[in-house]
Design a protein around this motif. Structure first.
Motif, mmCIF file in Angstrom:
data_model
loop_
_atom_site.group_PDB
_atom_site.id
_atom_site.type_symbol
_atom_site.label_atom_id
_atom_site.label_comp_id
_atom_site.label_asym_id
_atom_site.label_seq_id
_atom_site.Cartn_x
_atom_site.Cartn_y
_atom_site.Cartn_z
ATOM 1 N N THR A 1 -5.706 -15.011 25.380
ATOM 2 C CA THR A 1 -6.607 -15.287 26.501
ATOM 3 C C THR A 1 -5.815 -15.835 27.673
ATOM 4 O OG1 THR A 1 -8.456 -15.751 25.011
ATOM 5 C CG2 THR A 1 -8.612 -16.593 27.268
ATOM 6 N N VAL A 2 -6.005 -15.198 28.840
ATOM 7 C CA VAL A 2 -5.400 -15.692 30.072
ATOM 8 C C VAL A 2 -6.413 -16.618 30.742
ATOM 9 C CG1 VAL A 2 -4.368 -15.091 32.287
ATOM 10 C CG2 VAL A 2 -4.116 -13.545 30.328
ATOM 11 N N THR A 3 -6.063 -17.868 30.904
ATOM 12 C CA THR A 3 -6.954 -18.838 31.538
ATOM 13 C C THR A 3 -7.112 -18.513 33.009
ATOM 14 O OG1 THR A 3 -6.205 -20.536 29.995
ATOM 15 C CG2 THR A 3 -7.328 -21.294 31.999
ATOM 16 N N GLY A 4 -8.360 -18.546 33.499
ATOM 17 C CA GLY A 4 -8.621 -18.264 34.896
ATOM 18 C C GLY A 4 -7.769 -19.131 35.807
ATOM 19 N N GLY A 5 -7.174 -18.520 36.830
ATOM 20 C CA GLY A 5 -6.334 -19.248 37.770
ATOM 21 C C GLY A 5 -4.879 -19.362 37.354
ATOM 22 N N THR A 6 -4.527 -18.871 36.148
ATOM 23 C CA THR A 6 -3.126 -18.871 35.706
ATOM 24 C C THR A 6 -2.684 -17.438 35.479
ATOM 25 O OG1 THR A 6 -3.648 -19.016 33.348
ATOM 26 C CG2 THR A 6 -3.481 -21.093 34.564
ATOM 27 N N THR A 7 -1.384 -17.252 35.320
ATOM 28 C CA THR A 7 -0.854 -15.891 35.191
ATOM 29 C C THR A 7 -0.870 -15.424 33.746
ATOM 30 O OG1 THR A 7 1.436 -16.584 34.856
ATOM 31 C CG2 THR A 7 0.676 -16.329 37.148
ATOM 32 N N ALA A 8 -0.839 -14.100 33.609
ATOM 33 C CA ALA A 8 -0.724 -13.521 32.267
ATOM 34 C C ALA A 8 0.585 -13.931 31.621
ATOM 35 C CB ALA A 8 -0.817 -11.999 32.357
ATOM 36 N N GLY A 9 1.649 -14.068 32.423
ATOM 37 C CA GLY A 9 2.937 -14.486 31.883
ATOM 38 C C GLY A 9 2.871 -15.879 31.280
ATOM 39 N N THR A 10 2.085 -16.763 31.884
ATOM 40 C CA THR A 10 1.915 -18.113 31.331
ATOM 41 C C THR A 10 1.258 -18.052 29.961
ATOM 42 O OG1 THR A 10 1.720 -19.068 33.555
ATOM 43 C CG2 THR A 10 0.829 -20.347 31.724
ATOM 44 N N VAL B 1 0.339 -6.766 30.231
ATOM 45 C CA VAL B 1 -0.822 -6.943 29.357
ATOM 46 C C VAL B 1 -1.867 -5.893 29.703
ATOM 47 C CG1 VAL B 1 -0.435 -9.420 29.030
ATOM 48 C CG2 VAL B 1 -1.920 -8.624 30.904
ATOM 49 N N ARG B 2 -2.783 -5.672 28.761
ATOM 50 C CA ARG B 2 -3.880 -4.731 28.976
ATOM 51 C C ARG B 2 -5.183 -5.517 28.992
ATOM 52 N NH1 ARG B 2 -2.892 -1.903 25.153
ATOM 53 N NH2 ARG B 2 -1.935 -0.049 26.058
ATOM 54 N N ASP B 3 -5.964 -5.357 30.072
ATOM 55 C CA ASP B 3 -7.210 -6.113 30.163
ATOM 56 C C ASP B 3 -8.318 -5.414 29.380
ATOM 57 O OD1 ASP B 3 -8.245 -4.043 31.720
ATOM 58 O OD2 ASP B 3 -7.990 -5.088 33.622
ATOM 59 N N GLY B 4 -9.505 -5.985 29.388
ATOM 60 C CA GLY B 4 -10.610 -5.463 28.604
ATOM 61 C C GLY B 4 -11.039 -4.072 29.016
ATOM 62 N N GLY B 5 -10.762 -3.691 30.253
ATOM 63 C CA GLY B 5 -11.104 -2.354 30.722
ATOM 64 C C GLY B 5 -10.028 -1.328 30.447
ATOM 65 N N GLY B 6 -8.965 -1.749 29.739
ATOM 66 C CA GLY B 6 -7.884 -0.824 29.414
ATOM 67 C C GLY B 6 -6.807 -0.712 30.472
ATOM 68 N N PRO C 1 -6.125 -13.673 36.815
ATOM 69 C CA PRO C 1 -7.572 -13.446 36.885
ATOM 70 C C PRO C 1 -8.307 -14.703 37.354
ATOM 71 C CG PRO C 1 -6.910 -13.795 34.617
ATOM 72 C CD PRO C 1 -5.638 -13.774 35.419
ATOM 73 N N ASP C 2 -9.504 -14.515 37.892
ATOM 74 C CA ASP C 2 -10.284 -15.663 38.376
ATOM 75 C C ASP C 2 -10.937 -16.429 37.228
ATOM 76 O OD1 ASP C 2 -9.698 -15.051 41.040
ATOM 77 O OD2 ASP C 2 -11.393 -13.656 41.176
ATOM 78 N N VAL C 3 -11.237 -15.727 36.126
ATOM 79 C CA VAL C 3 -11.907 -16.379 35.000
ATOM 80 C C VAL C 3 -11.109 -16.115 33.725
ATOM 81 C CG1 VAL C 3 -14.192 -16.173 36.064
ATOM 82 C CG2 VAL C 3 -13.353 -14.331 34.577
ATOM 83 N N ASP C 4 -11.415 -16.877 32.683
ATOM 84 C CA ASP C 4 -10.743 -16.650 31.408
ATOM 85 C C ASP C 4 -10.938 -15.198 30.976
ATOM 86 O OD1 ASP C 4 -10.260 -19.305 31.599
ATOM 87 O OD2 ASP C 4 -11.356 -19.888 29.784
ATOM 88 N N THR C 5 -9.844 -14.536 30.581
ATOM 89 C CA THR C 5 -9.891 -13.112 30.282
ATOM 90 C C THR C 5 -9.077 -12.814 29.030
ATOM 91 O OG1 THR C 5 -10.028 -12.628 32.657
ATOM 92 C CG2 THR C 5 -9.448 -10.804 31.193
ATOM 93 N N ASP C 6 -9.711 -12.112 28.075
ATOM 94 C CA ASP C 6 -9.000 -11.691 26.868
ATOM 95 C C ASP C 6 -8.181 -10.438 27.182
ATOM 96 O OD1 ASP C 6 -10.102 -13.741 25.379
ATOM 97 O OD2 ASP C 6 -11.810 -12.519 24.709
ATOM 98 N N VAL C 7 -6.934 -10.433 26.724
ATOM 99 C CA VAL C 7 -6.042 -9.309 26.980
ATOM 100 C C VAL C 7 -5.247 -8.983 25.716
ATOM 101 C CG1 VAL C 7 -5.797 -9.907 29.427
ATOM 102 C CG2 VAL C 7 -4.133 -10.775 27.769
ATOM 103 N N GLU C 8 -4.587 -7.839 25.736
ATOM 104 C CA GLU C 8 -3.626 -7.458 24.703
ATOM 105 C C GLU C 8 -2.226 -7.501 25.300
ATOM 106 O OE1 GLU C 8 -4.559 -3.604 23.285
ATOM 107 O OE2 GLU C 8 -6.242 -4.249 22.046
ATOM 108 N N ALA C 9 -1.295 -8.082 24.574
ATOM 109 C CA ALA C 9 0.090 -8.088 25.011
ATOM 110 C C ALA C 9 0.722 -6.733 24.718
ATOM 111 C CB ALA C 9 0.857 -9.200 24.300
ATOM 112 N N VAL C 10 1.449 -6.200 25.668
ATOM 113 C CA VAL C 10 2.091 -4.891 25.528
ATOM 114 C C VAL C 10 3.603 -5.094 25.489
ATOM 115 C CG1 VAL C 10 2.442 -2.627 26.566
ATOM 116 C CG2 VAL C 10 0.195 -3.739 26.706
ATOM 117 N N ALA C 11 4.196 -4.759 24.354
ATOM 118 C CA ALA C 11 5.632 -4.973 24.162
ATOM 119 C C ALA C 11 6.438 -3.806 24.716
ATOM 120 C CB ALA C 11 5.948 -5.171 22.684
ATOM 121 N N ALA C 12 7.712 -4.073 24.964
ATOM 122 C CA ALA C 12 8.606 -3.061 25.521
ATOM 123 C C ALA C 12 8.745 -1.854 24.614
ATOM 124 C CB ALA C 12 9.977 -3.682 25.799
#
Length: 677
Positions: free
Chosen positions: A13-22, A40-45, A54-65
């Protein structure tokens, strides 16, 4: 070789207001090496940069190299680095587009002169410097089209994209995403200043350091938007991977593919050629290639008859209106050769067999009791392929399809499609290919490409999808890839070195039998006249293409049952030639293709020659063999078995060929057969 397993994608989960990298760092996921997270891949693919906030908490998938999407992002980022390097070395270069492609990337440029191999080496050297500099990819939205035009005033091709496609979801233009125009700047890690930038929708790896292994491979001519009427460009190709080990493995695969190239082997083994006097993409088969072609045709013809098909034959040309009736004109008009004038009207070389099979069906009334009715032929067809895509036997202008059409009631369609899929897979296995997945090609919303109602398309697609799913094979979607008249299943087969080839197709056609086309009918059990469903299927696709694939799959070392020469006798000295001639006569009487080498070459040279020609069985004979009424086996891998009685040798070879063994014979395998009796 099975495809490598794709690593499971960790969820976070990416907390709203922070980066996916965090979020990636806080989750303890790796940020470097081959399993490092690059996007990362967001809920919409949608894939997102690690700098995405993101502005709000968002569930994502981590995408590896080391995943397909991770490699795509690495390659697209490498394309940007290549473009930066080219413009730094050649400031006059104007940018085209630079998408990722299978196993690599390319970038198009307008340049004052063609790039030389030395230029490519200089560009790759500059790319290494950029990567080492750890420049950061930074996404920036442009406020308006006008702002984009001002920033890209010196980039005419980018300006054209902005003006023509800005804000449009056009799949032909990869650099512009829907809803916004964005630029990716490459920032100096010390000063934060932009050192280069490109109009792009992204995403990209965090920094150039995340492109650990790459190489430029070649350059070629190209045209803006693929149209020869547009500006001539230079295209730079490259490849990029998640590790040096992966790049090295890819280079070895390319080297192995080069060793297996059917065009080179076709010449070395004297199988086929492409005489300039005949024309591009029109092969001729030499006697040895003709043996393979005949064996393929004879076997698949017999199998079709066993599977309930009736063998038919149709001409190479027909009156042009026939192809209007079928719908191939205009939907497939570009793929057909121009019309010729005969008997006061236009005729066309046929590009497909189905219209003529429909006429055979329609030649008399049909009852439901005849269905399924199955027609099959080796129909020679001609397609007006562009010169740039012709490639040996695998992309030609004239070829023989093992083409069949099944006419069934709608209720019979699922069982017939299953029957055809089972038949296809069994045939491919017979020829030594047994690693498959399926592709389901469906329509999209282009009204100029597809005909028929939404309801018919939905019903046909559901039938194909149900059968494909029930097969247990992996099913991959191919939206927009259907034929104009209906959806299709394609069998994708992996060869001995893991490359994928599209082989057989099964297509559901509710359009050609319709009253608007051929008006095909059958009398149903209740006496009413009903429209059949037509199912197209090609097992090899084409004899020519399948032979090209087999040459590469076996690296020219065909199974003994397909080999042009199955046995060569090699006497140790001329005195022993008659002994081997007697053996060859026995083999020929049993249907084996056998020869004896009576040339003046020394025995060891003969062995080298016939090993290079990839003959599966070499029979040697010296004084001891003659005295004992025996021969000695020599195999392609260099192994040998001495003193095998002639009767046993003949029975072994005949049995091996009759069983259609696809493995190469060796001393070890022969010993197992002898031991088994």
């Amino acid at each position: 070789m099975a495809a490598p397993a794709v690593p499971a994608a960790p969820r976070l989960t990416v907390t709203g207001g922070t980066t996916a990298g965090t979020a990636v760092r806080e989750a303890g996921l790796p940020g470097k090496d081959e399993d490092g997270v690059v996007v990362v891949r967001d809920g919409g693919g949608q894939l997102r940069d690690l700098s995405w906030t993101p502005d709000v908490d968002t569930d994502v998938e981590a995408v590896a190299a080391n995943t397909p999407d991770g490699r795509m992002v690495i390659r697209h980022s490498a394309a940007h680095v290549a473009a930066q390097a080219v413009q730094q070395l050649f400031p006059e270069a104007k940018l085209g587009i630079g998408p990722p492609i299978t196993d690599g990337f390319y970038y198009d440029f307008a340049l004052e002169r063609p790039l030389t191999p030395e230029d490519l080496a200089a560009v790759e050297k500059r790319m290494k410097q950029i990567v080492k500099g750890a420049q950061r990819f930074s996404r920036r939205e442009l406020a308006s089209v006008e702002a984009a035009e001002a920033e890209l005033a010196d980039e005419p091709f980018k300006l054209e994209l902005v003006r023509d496609k800005s804000g449009a979801d056009d799949p032909e233009v990869m650099e512009i995403g829907p809803g916004a125009l964005t630029v990716y700047d490459n920032l100096d890690p010390r000063t934060g200043e932009a050192v280069w930038g490109d109009l792009c929708r992204g995403p990209h790896v965090p920094t150039t350091k995340h492109i650990p292994a790459f190489a430029l491979t070649r350059s070629s001519a190209a045209y803006w938007r693929g149209d020869q009427a547009n500006a001539s460009l230079q295209r730079v190709y490259g490849t990029a991977w998640e590790s040096q080990e992966a790049l090295d493995a890819h280079k070895e695969l390319l080297a192995e593919a080069e060793r297996r190239d059917h065009r080179r082997l076709g010449t070395e083994l004297d199988l086929f050629s492409f005489p300039d006097e005949i024309g591009s993409g029109l092969p001729v088969f030499h006697p040895r290639g003709g043996v393979i072609k005949r064996e393929m045709e004879d076997y698949v013809r017999r199998r079709h008859i066993e599977e309930g098909f009736d063998y038919v034959g149709t001409p190479h040309i027909a009156k042009e209106p026939l192809f209007h009736t079928s719908g191939h004109l205009p939907y497939y008009g570009e793929g057909m050769f121009p019309a010729m004038q005969l008997d006061g009207g236009p005729y066309r070389l046929k590009a497909m067999n189905c219209p003529m099979h429909n006429l055979i069906y329609r030649s008399r009334g049909r009852s439901y009791r005849e269905l399924p009715l199955r027609f099959f032929e080796f129909g020679h067809v001609y397609r007006n392929e562009k010169s740039g895509v012709i490639h040996g036997l695998t992309r030609v202008r004239g070829f023989a399809q093992d083409d069949s059409h099944s006419y069934v009631t709608p209720e019979q369609a699922p069982d017939e499609i299953k029957h055809l899929l089972d038949f296809v897979l069994s045939l491919l296995r017979d020829f030594g290919m047994d690693d498959f997945y399926l592709e389901l090609s469906t329509r999209d919303d282009r009204p100029d490409k597809f005909i028929g109602s939404d309801e018919d398309w939905a019903a046909a697609t559901e039938v194909l999808e149900d059968v494909a799913t029930a097969s247990g094979l992996e099913l991959v979607p191919d939206p927009g890839g259907a034929a104009y008249y209906g959806p299709k299943i394609s069998v994708q087969a992996r060869d001995a070195i893991g490359r994928t080839w599209q082989m057989s197709t099964i297509q559901y056609d509710f359009n050609q039998p319709s009253p608007e086309r051929f008006n095909l009918e059958y009398v149903a059990s209740d006496g009413t006249r009903q429209q059949p469903v037509m199912i197209h299927s090609a097992k090899f696709g084409s004899i020519e293409r399948f032979m090209g694939v087999l040459v590469e799959h076996y690296a020219g070392a065909f199974p003994a049952w397909l080999a042009p020469v199955q046995v060569v006798g090699i006497p140790v000295a001329a005195d022993y030639g008659d002994h081997l001639e007697a053996v060859a006569r026995e083999l020929k009487a049993a249907g084996i293709r056998a020869e004896v080498d009576h040339s003046d070459d020394r025995m060891q040279k003969k062995i080298r020659t016939h090993t290079t020609q990839k003959v599966p069985f070499m029979l040697l004979a010296g004084e001891r063999d003659v005295e004992a009424g025996a021969v000695s086996f020599r195999f392609r891998d260099g192994t040998q078995v001495n003193g095998v009685p002639v009767a046993q040798a003949v029975a072994t070879i005949v049995g091996w060929v009759a069983r259609r063994e696809n493995a190469s014979p060796t001393a070890e395998l022969l010993a197992e057969l002898v031991q088994a009796g």
